[in-house]
Design an enzyme around this catalytic site. Sequence first.
Site, short mmCIF file in Angstrom:
data_model
loop_
_atom_site.label_atom_id
_atom_site.label_comp_id
_atom_site.label_asym_id
_atom_site.label_seq_id
_atom_site.Cartn_x
_atom_site.Cartn_y
_atom_site.Cartn_z
N TYR A 7 -0.78 -9.95 0.80
CA TYR A 7 0.29 -9.39 1.63
C TYR A 7 0.22 -9.93 3.06
CZ TYR A 7 -3.41 -6.05 3.03
OH TYR A 7 -4.56 -5.49 3.48
N HIS B 94 -10.78 -2.99 -1.33
CA HIS B 94 -11.71 -2.42 -0.34
C HIS B 94 -12.76 -1.58 -1.06
CE1 HIS B 94 -9.15 -3.29 3.24
NE2 HIS B 94 -8.18 -3.24 2.34
N HIS C 242 -7.34 -8.52 -2.47
CA HIS C 242 -8.66 -7.93 -2.23
C HIS C 242 -8.68 -6.47 -2.60
CE1 HIS C 242 -6.35 -7.03 1.40
NE2 HIS C 242 -7.09 -5.94 1.50
N ARG D 234 -3.20 -11.65 3.92
CA ARG D 234 -4.48 -11.29 3.34
C ARG D 234 -4.56 -11.85 1.92
NH1 ARG D 234 -7.92 -7.70 4.54
NH2 ARG D 234 -9.18 -9.51 4.04
N TYR E 30 0.84 -1.20 0.00
CA TYR E 30 0.00 0.00 0.00
C TYR E 30 0.87 1.25 0.00
CZ TYR E 30 -4.33 -2.48 1.17
OH TYR E 30 -5.44 -3.29 1.16
FE LIG Z 1 -6.28 -4.30 2.54
#
Ligand SMILES: [Fe+2]
Lengths: 201, 243
Positions: B148, B163, B161, B158, B109
Site C-alpha cells: 500500500y 505486523h 507485510h 510499503r 487497513y
Molecule cells: Fe502496516
Amino acid sequence: MVQKLENLKESPSQTAGPYVHIGLTPNFSGITGVYDADLGTKMLGDAPKGERITITGRVLDGTGTPLRDALLEIWQADANGIYPGQDGADADVYGWGRCPTDMDDGTFRFETIKPGAVQNRDGTPMAPHITFWIVARGINLGLHTRMYFADETEANAADPVLKRIEHQVRVPTLMGQPQGNGTYLFDIHLQGPDETIFFDI
Amino acid sequence: MTDKTSGLFHRDRSWHPAALTPPYKTSIKRSPAAAPISMPSTLSEDTGPVFTRDILGPQDADLIHNFASEGQSAIGPRIIVYGRVLDETGRGVPNALVEVWQANAGGRYRHKKESYLAPLDPNFGGCGRVITDAHGNYEFRTIQPGPYPWPNGPNDWRPAHIHFSIFGASFGQRLITQMYFEDDPMIWQCPIVGTIPSREAIETLVAALDMRRTVPMDARAYKFDIVLRGVRQTMFENRMEGL
Ligand SMILES: [Fe+2]
C-alpha cells in the site's frame, strides 16, 4: 580460526506503525467481535492490597504535540514489591496494563495500585517505580522508561538507578507528579528540553 | 522462583534501527536526541506478564474467518504463517503471546484514520493472536496482505507485510517487528525497512515460502522465526502462571 558461537541475533525491531491498535487493542479501534475484550485494560482484581492510584499523561513529540496514535504498556510489582509470578504475589494485582493514547487529545490513563519497593540485584531496595514501554508510528524501537513517584523523596534519593544518572538535572523527567486524589501526572517527552530519560536495559 | 539470573543479554543497538532515521520522516520529531541510559536489567525488566490459553478464542489464529460472516471468508491468497519464537541462545520460548495485524489483500487497513482508496473487505478484520507451544512453535492462517502507498515521500509504498508483537517471559524482551515475504522487490525500496542498518538484519525479517508445509488446494505456507533477547541462566523455568 576458532569455534563459532551459537548465538542468534535478536530480530530487528520495526515501528508499530499508525495501525497498532488493530492488532493490540482491536475493540478500541472499532474491530469488535473478534476478541471479547482488549488485553491490559484491567489491572486489578476485586481486592488488591495497597493504595489505589491513577496514572495519566500524554506522549509529546519534539514540537510539543501530543501523539494521538501511540500505545503504552506498563509493568509493576504489587504493594509489597513482589511481581506477579513470584512467590507471595498479590493475585489481585495483575501488574501489566496496556493503553492507547486517546485519538483526540492524546491522553493515556492507568488505574492501578502503588507498587512497593523492589529489590535490586544486589539486595538493595529500588524506590517504588513502574516500568513504561512506548511504541508508535515514527518510533523504530520501543522505548523503555520508568515512572517514579515524586513524593517518595527519600527513597528516590537512595535509588540505585536514579543515582547513576550523570545529568541529575534530567531526573525529574522520570517523576510522576501527584495531583491529589491518588492521581499522578506523567508526561513523556520524546524530544526537546524536557526530553524524558529512556533506558537501554 | 529462584533468582539465579544475571539478567538479559544487552541489546545490540547497531543491529536495530536508530531512533532518528530521516528518510522515514515521522521519526524526525519522535526520536529521542539524548543517548539512552544503559543499565543492567533488574527484576522490573526480568519479570513479565504471563498469558494463558484461556484468553484465546477458537478463531483467534484464523484471520480468514475471525471477522467473517457465517459461511463467508476473507478475499485473498490463503496462507499459513508458522515458525518458532526463540531467544538468542537458540532455545524455543514457550507460552509467548504473538499478536499480529495486517492490511487486507488490497492493501487496506480497517481503521478510521486509513484513507487509501482500495476497498475494505467486509469479511476481513485484520487481527489475530496465538500462544507458542512448549517448544516455541506458533502457527496462524490468514490471507496475504497487499502492498500500500503511504504519506512519506511523494511515492512511497510499503511492501506486503504482517505486523508482529511478541511477549517473551521478560518485559525487557518486548518486541514489535514486521514480517515480509520472500522475493518481494518492494522490500528494498521501503524507507521503513531501510531504517534497519544492514541487509543481513533485514533478511532475518523475510519469511520463506515453504511448499512442504503447504496444504494442497487450500493454502501456501510461509516460515517466519522470531528471535527475542536472550536471558542468562534458567530463571524462568519455574515460573508460575500468574495472569
Ligand atoms: Fe502496516
